[in-house]
Write a protein that holds these residues in place. Structure first.
Motif: not given
Length: 248
Positions: A1-7, A174-175, A191-194, A199-200
């Motif tokens: 899961m690679l983040p590429i952007g957010d709100d 978190p949301r 965000a809580i998933w990403a 972290f896990a």
């Protein structure tokens, strides 16, 4: 899961501190580390646990073993450190071990750092970032000594400080929707998933490394975990009293 952007629709502040941190990391890697080829500079300004514990500079040749086979994989020549050794907890935060290392770190900082700066303000965000990075470095030093790792093996990277940023983001937003690449498709998750999955992975991997008593040539997971925990604890203090502070 690679983040590429957010709100970033609610961002009202230009995150110039975050931009500056990214620019400094890139500049150090390109001009001082020579894209990773200048080993003398890199080892001189990296954090060496033995130096932090003793308070004295150590110049020696370190043997690195393969974490799986236990065979000798190479050596590291620790040259003299021209600054007080405790300052390497700061200088090591702006150096990286390779292109993939700096790309991944700067991608995460670019996506998640601006939101914290928008909430905390410029100065508070800068202090928060640096403090998380220092605590992360000390966490690595502590676990190296306690679990019998190689105290002469240098560590470097912005990962610990960025782990603190991720923790702060997770607690404040978190949301918040984060765009990620999953199995070659772009999706949106909270965000809580990403960040939670990231972290896990750090926690599971870190427990495996520490449990084996081997940290030779591997990832400093203790720094990631220490920086993350520091971020969880400190974010409330650094964001408190700011108009944009909220848990949402």
């Amino acid at each position: 899961m690679l983040p590429i952007g957010d709100d970033n629709s609610d961002r009202t502040v230009t995150p110039f501190v975050n931009y500056l941190l990214i620019a400094m990391n890139v500049a150090v890697f390109v001009f001082f580390q020579g894209l990773g080829s200048n080993e003398r500079f890199t080892y001189a300004f990296s954090t060496v646990p033995a130096e932090i514990v003793s308070g004295h500079d150590v110049a020696t040749t370190v043997t690195i073993k393969d974490p799986v086979s236990g065979e000798v994989a190479g050596t590291v020549d620790l040259g003299p450190t021209p600054i007080p050794v405790y300052l390497t907890l700061l200088t090591s935060m702006f150096m990286h071990g390779g292109l993939a290392h700096i790309f991944g770190n700067m991608l995460y900082l670019w996506i998640f750092g601006d939101n914290l700066e928008n909430t905390m303000g410029h100065l508070r965000y800068l202090i928060f970032y640096l403090v998380c990075g220092i605590i992360a470095g000390l966490s690595h030093v502590f676990t190296t000594v306690v679990f019998g790792g190689n105290p002469y093996l240098p560590s470097l990277g912005a990962s610990g400080a960025i782990s603190g940023v991720l923790a702060g983001y997770l607690l404040l937003f978190p949301r918040r929707r984060v765009r990620v690449i999953v199995f070659r498709t772009v999706q949106e998750v909270t965000a809580i998933w990403a960040i939670g999955i990231w972290f896990a992975f750090q926690l599971i991997s870190g427990l495996g490394v520490l449990g084996s008593g081997s940290q030779e040539g591997g990832v400093a997971y203790a720094a990631h975990i220490g920086g993350f925990i520091a971020g969880l604890i400190l974010v409330k203090f650094f964001a408190a009293g700011k108009p944009r502070y909220r848990f949402a």
